[in-house]
Design a protein around this motif. Structure first.
Motif, short mmCIF file in Angstrom:
data_model
loop_
_atom_site.label_atom_id
_atom_site.label_comp_id
_atom_site.label_asym_id
_atom_site.label_seq_id
_atom_site.Cartn_x
_atom_site.Cartn_y
_atom_site.Cartn_z
N HIS A 26 -12.11 -3.92 9.42
CA HIS A 26 -12.17 -2.99 10.55
C HIS A 26 -10.86 -2.97 11.32
N ARG A 43 -17.13 1.84 11.56
CA ARG A 43 -17.69 2.51 10.38
C ARG A 43 -17.01 3.84 10.07
N GLY A 63 -18.67 6.57 11.65
CA GLY A 63 -19.15 7.00 10.35
C GLY A 63 -18.38 8.15 9.74
#
Length: 212
Positions: A26, A43, A63
């Motif tokens: 990340h 994400r 996302g």
């Protein structure tokens, strides 16, 4: 957040169960985003092989992803691109907003090789599928009389694509078009007029086939 070694494991976890390896990935994603001027949330993914050129503010939600080889091109002042949650600009796309804006809702996809010219503004809703190598353009050439098209002014008008629209591969949506909710555009179509909600259109130029 306190890190600890999981019992009987060869990896380190945080107290909420996140592995240090995932945390490291990340951090790397965030660093890649920062080098391109993009804040990358949890994400989300921005390929290290995507490029952000000139002045453009890119915001992406959790996302979302921007694929390999995608180019996002701003202008002399500040263009804007917003990508909603779990939406994607896939590999090889070109998004040129100059001083305009592209806004994409949630769970939408610009598939491989799609091109967006957002100088006059392009708004794409949620759960929209745009087929590979399609064109969405808010600008167009004018061609009054027989003078050189090169010397004539450009026409600019915003494009709106509402929720749950499917645009087939190799299609073109021209400046000023509004595509209604739930509409379907067949592949290889040229859309130069508004499309009603839940209409199925196709052809060059696109004509009504039926309603869903």
């Amino acid at each position: 957040m306190i890190a600890y070694a999981a019992s009987g494991s060869d990896h380190t976890e945080t107290e909420d169960g996140t592995t240090m390896a995932n945390m490291a990935r990340h951090v790397v994603k965030k660093l890649i985003g920062l080098t391109k001027g993009i804040r990358v949330p949890h994400r989300a993914f921005v390929s290290p092989f995507a490029s952000v050129e000139r002045r453009v503010k890119v915001t992406i939600e959790p996302g979302a992803r921007i694929g390999r080889g995608t180019r996002i091109i701003g202008g002399d002042t500040m263009g804007r691109v917003h990508l909603g949650e779990r939406s994607a600009i896939e590999s090889g796309c070109v998004v040129r907003v100059l001083d305009g804006e592209l806004t994409v809702g949630e769970d939408s996809t610009l598939n491989y090789g799609a091109i967006v010219y957002g100088e006059a503004g392009v708004r794409i809703g949620s759960r929209v599928l745009i087929g590979n190598h399609s064109l969405i353009s808010s600008v167009d050439h004018t061609w009054e009389g027989r003078g050189s098209v090169f010397l004539q002014p450009m026409r600019e008008a915003p494009v709106v694509i509402e929720d749950d629209v499917w645009i087939g591969a190799y299609s073109a949506v021209l400046a000023g078009v509004h595509i209604g909710e739930g509409a379907i555009v067949a592949s290889h179509s040229l859309v130069r007029e508004d499309v009603p909600p839940y209409a199925v259109v196709g052809g060059t130029p696109a004509k009504l086939i039926r309603y869903r």
